[in-house]
Design an enzyme around this catalytic site. Structure first.
Site, PDB file in Angstrom:
ATOM      1  N   ASP A  44       0.844  -1.204   0.000  1.00  0.00           N
ATOM      2  CA  ASP A  44       0.000   0.000   0.000  1.00  0.00           C
ATOM      3  C   ASP A  44       0.877   1.252   0.000  1.00  0.00           C
ATOM      4  O   ASP A  44       0.362   2.375  -0.027  1.00  0.00           O
ATOM      5  CB  ASP A  44      -1.017  -0.014   1.155  1.00  0.00           C
ATOM      6  CG  ASP A  44      -0.373  -0.053   2.532  1.00  0.00           C
ATOM      7  OD1 ASP A  44       0.868  -0.160   2.628  1.00  0.00           O
ATOM      8  OD2 ASP A  44      -1.133   0.026   3.519  1.00  0.00           O
ATOM      9  N   SER A  45       2.212   1.069  -0.006  1.00  0.00           N
ATOM     10  CA  SER A  45       3.122   2.188  -0.272  1.00  0.00           C
ATOM     11  C   SER A  45       2.782   2.834  -1.611  1.00  0.00           C
ATOM     12  O   SER A  45       3.190   3.963  -1.886  1.00  0.00           O
ATOM     13  CB  SER A  45       4.575   1.704  -0.281  1.00  0.00           C
ATOM     14  OG  SER A  45       4.729   0.577  -1.108  1.00  0.00           O
ATOM     15  N   ASP A  83      -0.877  -6.161   0.214  1.00  0.00           N
ATOM     16  CA  ASP A  83      -1.233  -5.452   1.446  1.00  0.00           C
ATOM     17  C   ASP A  83      -2.740  -5.306   1.553  1.00  0.00           C
ATOM     18  O   ASP A  83      -3.409  -4.972   0.572  1.00  0.00           O
ATOM     19  CB  ASP A  83      -0.629  -4.040   1.418  1.00  0.00           C
ATOM     20  CG  ASP A  83       0.621  -3.926   2.254  1.00  0.00           C
ATOM     21  OD1 ASP A  83       0.782  -4.711   3.214  1.00  0.00           O
ATOM     22  OD2 ASP A  83       1.440  -3.052   1.937  1.00  0.00           O
ATOM     23  N   LYS A 111      -1.011  -9.297   3.551  1.00  0.00           N
ATOM     24  CA  LYS A 111      -0.219  -8.750   4.659  1.00  0.00           C
ATOM     25  C   LYS A 111      -1.086  -7.780   5.463  1.00  0.00           C
ATOM     26  O   LYS A 111      -1.780  -6.944   4.882  1.00  0.00           O
ATOM     27  CB  LYS A 111       1.041  -8.057   4.137  1.00  0.00           C
ATOM     28  CG  LYS A 111       1.840  -7.344   5.218  1.00  0.00           C
ATOM     29  CD  LYS A 111       3.273  -7.041   4.781  1.00  0.00           C
ATOM     30  CE  LYS A 111       3.455  -5.831   3.913  1.00  0.00           C
ATOM     31  NZ  LYS A 111       3.071  -4.549   4.552  1.00  0.00           N
ATOM     32  N   GLU A 113      -1.123  -5.245   9.103  1.00  0.00           N
ATOM     33  CA  GLU A 113      -0.284  -4.554  10.087  1.00  0.00           C
ATOM     34  C   GLU A 113      -0.907  -4.646  11.477  1.00  0.00           C
ATOM     35  O   GLU A 113      -2.077  -4.294  11.651  1.00  0.00           O
ATOM     36  CB  GLU A 113      -0.145  -3.070   9.721  1.00  0.00           C
ATOM     37  CG  GLU A 113       0.558  -2.852   8.390  1.00  0.00           C
ATOM     38  CD  GLU A 113       0.702  -1.366   8.042  1.00  0.00           C
ATOM     39  OE1 GLU A 113       0.396  -0.511   8.899  1.00  0.00           O
ATOM     40  OE2 GLU A 113       1.123  -1.089   6.908  1.00  0.00           O
ATOM     41  N   GLU A 180       9.533  -3.844  10.240  1.00  0.00           N
ATOM     42  CA  GLU A 180       9.946  -2.574   9.627  1.00  0.00           C
ATOM     43  C   GLU A 180      10.518  -1.641  10.691  1.00  0.00           C
ATOM     44  O   GLU A 180       9.862  -1.378  11.715  1.00  0.00           O
ATOM     45  CB  GLU A 180       8.740  -1.919   8.933  1.00  0.00           C
ATOM     46  CG  GLU A 180       9.087  -0.560   8.321  1.00  0.00           C
ATOM     47  CD  GLU A 180       8.056  -0.030   7.341  1.00  0.00           C
ATOM     48  OE1 GLU A 180       7.080  -0.741   7.027  1.00  0.00           O
ATOM     49  OE2 GLU A 180       8.237   1.117   6.883  1.00  0.00           O
TER      50      GLU A 180
END
Ligand code: KIV
Length: 264
Positions: A44-45, A83, A111, A113, A180
């Site tokens: 999602d960057s 993501d 993925k 978070e 990260e």
């Protein structure tokens, strides 16, 4: 057949490192997978590097599905990790619905978070055949809570909590853990404590694998370059060569160096 999760586990248990890079389109997906990168992350960057936002929060499920489907078309055998965007997994039910959409678009795993609070969600996804990567440390979707893009796990309490989270999420079914921006000693402890492969970014060179945003690797980071980034285009005659240099440097342990890592 794309690279599988059992193959990644096998690499970890035989002490061989693997590589991951982000891609958001078919062309980069082709070039990256052709270079032997084992895992492509449709991150999602993309909200920051493609769409120009100042965080990943505006990224939608529709954005992710569009880019996952493009990346799948160019893929030459990498495992594709997608993501789950901000708030798309706020409840286990939302997570199951949205993860299934990413898998149907062609992703091989998703993925998410967050820490131990995700255990129930990961258990449910895992039981239903959806592989999960748990992203710990600096979790960019929580930037407003964290107060900026800062190294996490620097004090003993935070470090213990992150270790416990990793163990709990592996027990819940997480197949990969991504760390990260954490001190390299903590990343090493977590990598040794769990059987699931650990991918690091800004987490030192003792993790089982590394990931970078492709534009950072190519030296096109607008503004200040994060400490953990290396420009692999410097001295390379082509993008293919730069990616091959990254793959070689991760596998022989020379990237990341101390200058790319965070001590306590
Ligand atoms: O979205 C992304 O690209 C990521 C990496 C920075 C790990 O999550």
């Amino acid at each position: 057949m794309a690279i599988t999760i059992p193959q990644l586990r096998e690499l970890k248990s035989s002490g061989k490192k693997f590589t991951c890079l982000t891609a958001y389109d078919a062309t980069f997906s082709h070039v990256i997978s052709q270079a032997g990168v084992e895992v492509i992350l449709v991150g999602d960057s993309l909200g920051m590097v493609l769409q120009g936002h100042d965080s990943t929060l505006p990224v939608t499920m529709e954005d992710m599905i569009y880019h996952v489907s493009a990346v799948c078309k160019g893929n030459q055998g990498a495992l594709i990790m997608a993501d789950m965007p901000f708030m798309s997994y706020a409840t286990p039910e939302q997570a199951m619905y949205n993860a299934s959409r990413l898998m149907q678009a062609g992703a091989h795993m998703v993925k998410l978070e967050g820490g131990a609070w995700l255990a129930e969600t990961i258990e449910k996804l895992s039981e239903r055949g959806i592989p999960v990567c748990a992203h710990l440390g600096l979790t960019p979707q929580s930037v407003n809570k964290l107060g900026g893009y800062k190294v996490q796990g620097r004090n003993e309490h935070q470090a213990e909590k992150m270790l416990e989270d990793a163990v709990a999420l592996e027990a819940a079914g997480a197949d990969i853990v991504l760390l990260e921006c954490v001190p390299n000693q903590l990343a090493e402890r977590i990598t040794r404590a769990i059987d699931a492969p650990v991918i690091g970014i800004g987490a030192g060179n003792q993790t089982d694998a590394q990931v970078l945003v492709i534009y950072d690797l190519l030296g096109i980071t607008p503004g200040r370059r994060p400490k953990f980034v290396k420009n692999f285009m410097a001295g390379a005659e082509s993008i293919d060569t730069a990616i091959s240099h990254y793959v070689a440097a991760v596998k022989d342990g020379s990237f990341p160096g101390e200058e790319h890592s965070f001590a306590h």
